[in-house]
Motif scaffolding. Sequence first.
Motif: not given
Length: 468
Positions: A420-429, A438-452
């Motif tokens: 439902e969400e990726a990086g704390q933003v709703a996704v539909s595509t 890509e935004e998370a990688r550019e920000a230097g994040q080590k992990s990426f949050l998904l809402l399942i």
Amino acid sequence: MLGLAMLIASAFAAAAQQRPDTFADLVDQVANSVVNITTNTTINAAERGPNSGNPLEDFFEEFRDRNRDGQQPPVPPRSRRGSALGSGFVISEDGFIVTNNHVIENADEILIEFYSGAELPAELIGTDPKTDIALLKVEAPEPLDFVPFGDSDVMRTGDWVMAMGNPLGQGFSVSAGIVSARERELQGSYDDYIQTDAAINRGNSGGPLFNMDGEVIGVNTAILSPNGGSIGIGFAMSSNVVTRVVDQLQEFGETRRGWLGVRIQEVDEELAEALGLESARGALVTDVPDGPAKEAGIEARDVILTFDGTEIQDTGQLVRTVGNAPVDKAVRVVVFRDGETQTLLVTLGRREDAERAVPASATAEDPAQSTIMGMTISTLTDELRGQLGLEEGAEGLVVSDIDETSAAYEKGLRAGDLIEEAGQVAVSTVADLEDRIEEAREAGQKSFLLLIRRGEDARFVALPLQDE
């Protein structure tokens, strides 16, 4: 110098060996307040009785099976009477008695036997299956001896305790031991058990666990055993849980627990890093259906750090703290959101009145598919909604396949899950998901949050980011 050392050693030894010379005085003090409980129940012929498993019942079951094979005309099923035994204790001179819910559940008649041999019928005042506590009432011709509750929170591992009850129907039996552990959880949301090695057997259920002052610091409820007998691992629901339940049963005849109205999950180290928390603590909100929390402005991805002045370490603590709070009370809730803390005022509802809510829905996008982080991701179509049993307007991306060697699989994602969400933003595509990664990688994040979401359950998953 040697003499002083020996004196100190002797003092420590004496302190370490302090224990009752006898429990007899304590037994004399409390015995008149402990009761045996016998229940009678009408059991349908197709049901197993409270003494299921005894040889006579097995014999009659075999006899009925032979009749079914046509050797004899079948015996028409008949209801029968069953009985069960348990323990309890008097908590007031006017006849209120505490026991376990499972001791009196479905009983038609409840009979109380006192230490003196006197017997009285009991009325059921109320029960709480969640903590397995029941409150009874007898009408006695004169004031009854009773025992007070003590403070279970001051008990320490290693303290002496004494159990009293009706093990295996033997009646008014005493056993002693120590507190083996505290704050044990078994299966319930509100569990707070004292573990003890004092012998507890079937029939002890509902009986008191005393401290050395004759105060009830637990209600004997369960044992762990491979053979049904005591092996020194028994559990008593702590008195500080029981007293709150009993107070509500006395006043209302039922429990009235606070209700916040959120779905939550634990915060592990990876989730803490993905959310920007300094340490893994609190309760992560995964969903906010209609209810008190939503009305107060709590949102999914909030981490509840403090509830009504209590620091929240994990989800279990939040559930117990909210449940112990009064209905309709306005409480301050501190949440961590977008790198900052916020304080919200929430007016609690009642847990028992809460209804399951359906998440809000949105529109879906055009079909597409891509493989990302070991997952085959598809946009949501009407066909997929039907296959997954989702609401008509549900939005997100579907995990249609997953590599079993991937980090996503290791974290518990499976085919059929809805992102439902990726990086704390709703996704539909798929493009939405790729952009967030890509935004998370550019920000230097080590992990990426998904809402399942899986069925009606939602949870956050932190996936490690690796260069691809």
